[in-house]
Motif scaffolding. Structure first.
Motif, PDB file in Angstrom:
ATOM      1  N   ARG A 109      -4.176   6.129  -8.415  1.00 16.92           N
ATOM      2  CA  ARG A 109      -3.061   6.112  -7.799  1.00 16.92           C
ATOM      3  C   ARG A 109      -2.917   5.286  -6.750  1.00 16.92           C
ATOM      4  O   ARG A 109      -4.165   5.164  -5.649  1.00 16.92           O
ATOM      5  CB  ARG A 109      -2.667   7.710  -7.281  1.00 16.92           C
ATOM      6  N   GLY A 110      -1.726   4.238  -6.317  1.00 15.54           N
ATOM      7  CA  GLY A 110      -2.035   3.515  -5.091  1.00 15.54           C
ATOM      8  C   GLY A 110      -0.313   3.563  -4.179  1.00 15.54           C
ATOM      9  O   GLY A 110      -0.643   2.179  -3.773  1.00 15.54           O
ATOM     10  N   LEU A 111      -0.262   4.281  -4.138  1.00 20.05           N
ATOM     11  CA  LEU A 111       1.325   4.292  -3.676  1.00 20.05           C
ATOM     12  C   LEU A 111       0.891   4.697  -2.246  1.00 20.05           C
ATOM     13  O   LEU A 111       0.031   4.991  -1.461  1.00 20.05           O
ATOM     14  CB  LEU A 111       2.528   5.284  -4.068  1.00 20.05           C
ATOM     15  N   TYR A 112       1.520   3.807  -1.148  1.00 18.11           N
ATOM     16  CA  TYR A 112       1.926   4.453   0.131  1.00 18.11           C
ATOM     17  C   TYR A 112       1.815   5.586   0.790  1.00 18.11           C
ATOM     18  O   TYR A 112       2.783   6.466   0.128  1.00 18.11           O
ATOM     19  CB  TYR A 112       2.814   3.690   1.659  1.00 18.11           C
ATOM     20  N   PRO A 113       1.037   6.888   0.588  1.00 16.12           N
ATOM     21  CA  PRO A 113       1.843   8.166   0.895  1.00 16.12           C
ATOM     22  C   PRO A 113       2.096   8.633   2.032  1.00 16.12           C
ATOM     23  O   PRO A 113       2.976   9.534   1.996  1.00 16.12           O
ATOM     24  CB  PRO A 113       0.132   8.425   1.612  1.00 16.12           C
ATOM     25  N   LYS A 114       2.537   7.604   2.817  1.00 17.83           N
ATOM     26  CA  LYS A 114       3.493   8.250   4.663  1.00 17.83           C
ATOM     27  C   LYS A 114       4.501   7.921   4.393  1.00 17.83           C
ATOM     28  O   LYS A 114       5.452   7.891   5.160  1.00 17.83           O
ATOM     29  CB  LYS A 114       2.844   7.175   5.557  1.00 17.83           C
ATOM     30  N   MET A 115       4.673   6.790   2.694  1.00 16.19           N
ATOM     31  CA  MET A 115       5.936   5.712   2.748  1.00 16.19           C
ATOM     32  C   MET A 115       7.440   7.168   1.920  1.00 16.19           C
ATOM     33  O   MET A 115       6.853   8.290   0.913  1.00 16.19           O
ATOM     34  CB  MET A 115       6.673   4.968   1.802  1.00 16.19           C
ATOM     35  N   ARG A 116       8.489   7.249   2.234  1.00  9.44           N
ATOM     36  CA  ARG A 116       9.248   8.320   1.180  1.00  9.44           C
ATOM     37  C   ARG A 116       9.247   7.185   0.066  1.00  9.44           C
ATOM     38  O   ARG A 116       9.817   6.441   0.063  1.00  9.44           O
ATOM     39  CB  ARG A 116      11.050   8.018   1.954  1.00  9.44           C
TER      40      ARG A 116
END
Length: 294
Positions: A80-87
């Motif tokens: 997984r490579g999404l930014y954890p703090k973004m909505r």
């Protein structure tokens, strides 16, 4: 159509891909299966241009693939490579904007896709607050939001419950129906068998089988039959050329030595009583997989 021809790759003195060749056709779902370390991820990364091959070519529509072509690819890595703090809604829209979409179109695409994937009520939640299964759905949305013409997914069903698998499978089928060439890897052979149009099996860095699902079933067809009758099927145990695989009362699954034996068994079953069904049993993907990687 995406075409890989003669792809080779080595790390040090170890060859991890050896003459890998197969097609990913437009409008079709191609399942890519193999054990851990078989070469699936390396092959996908070469197709994407993330890794360079030592030899071979990757073509799109009969010509060498370009960097601009790959801008129209969608990719979901196993990690997984999404930014954890973004909505999550903002995140997927942001990825669409990176592909040239206007803010309005990016937002519309992101929201529609997340809603289709069952995340419509989580648009304002940060990625890190999502369950692992929902993060997987969001990762799939990230690969799809710019409407790619080629879609490459590494283990898209990992961590999904059965209902989520059905949702994701439906989305992939919709994209294929719209003409997208879809390549996906998975260890869940039952899902691959249900979903794929074409199948590629890799082991030890070499392609062991490739073709449509029906072609592979025919190619690896067993002379296996299922009999359901009113008469106890125990008599099959003494029939020449017959090997009983499963048996319970009037139900039996059995292998025969040749087609003539199958016809003889059918005639005998009819003589003994009413036959509800007599039909060939097609090999499962798991059976084909085990056979070709031996």
């Amino acid at each position: 159509m995406l075409a890989l021809r003669g792809i080779t790759k080595s790390y040090g003195g170890r060859r991890v891909l050896d003459d890998v060749s197969f097609d990913v056709a437009d409008g079709r779902l191609t399942g890519f299966v193999g054990g851990n370390g078989a070469g699936k991820t390396t092959t996908m990364r070469i197709a994407l241009g993330v890794l360079a091959a030592d030899g071979g070519t990757v073509d799109l529509d009969g010509r060498p693939i370009t960097a601009d072509d790959r801008r129209h690819f969608g990719y979901m890595p196993e990690e997984r490579g999404l930014y954890p703090k973004m909505r999550i809604g903002e995140h997927i829209a942001y990825l669409a904007r990176l592909h040239g979409y206007s803010k309005a179109d990016a937002t519309a695409n992101a929201h529609a896709l997340l809603d289709r994937l069952g995340l419509g009520e989580r648009l304002n939640d940060n990625v890190e607050t999502l369950s692992l299964g929902n993060q997987q759905r969001a990762q799939i949305a990230a690969a799809l939001v710019h409407d790619p013409r080629v879609l490459i997914l590494d283990e898209p069903f990992s961590g999904l419950d059965p209902l989520a698998v059905d949702v994701v499978a439906g989305v992939l089928q919709e994209r294929a129906a719209q003409g997208t060439a879809v390549l996906f890897s998975s260890h869940q052979l039952d899902v691959v068998e249900r979903l794929c149009d074409d199948l590629v099996i890799i082991a030890g860095g070499t392609i062991r089988a490739a073709g449509s699902r029906d072609e592979l079933r025919t190619r690896h067809e067993l002379r296996r039959y299922e009999l359901v009758s009113e008469c106890d099927a125990g008599w099959l145990r003494t029939e020449p050329g017959v090997e009983v695989v499963d048996f319970a009362g009037g139900y039996a699954v059995f292998d025969v030595s040749d087609d003539e034996t199958a016809q003889r068994v059918l005639r005998r079953a009819v003589e003994l009583g009413d036959v509800a069904s007599f039909s060939p049993r097609h090999p499962s993907l798991a059976q084909i997989f085990k056979e070709v990687i031996r």
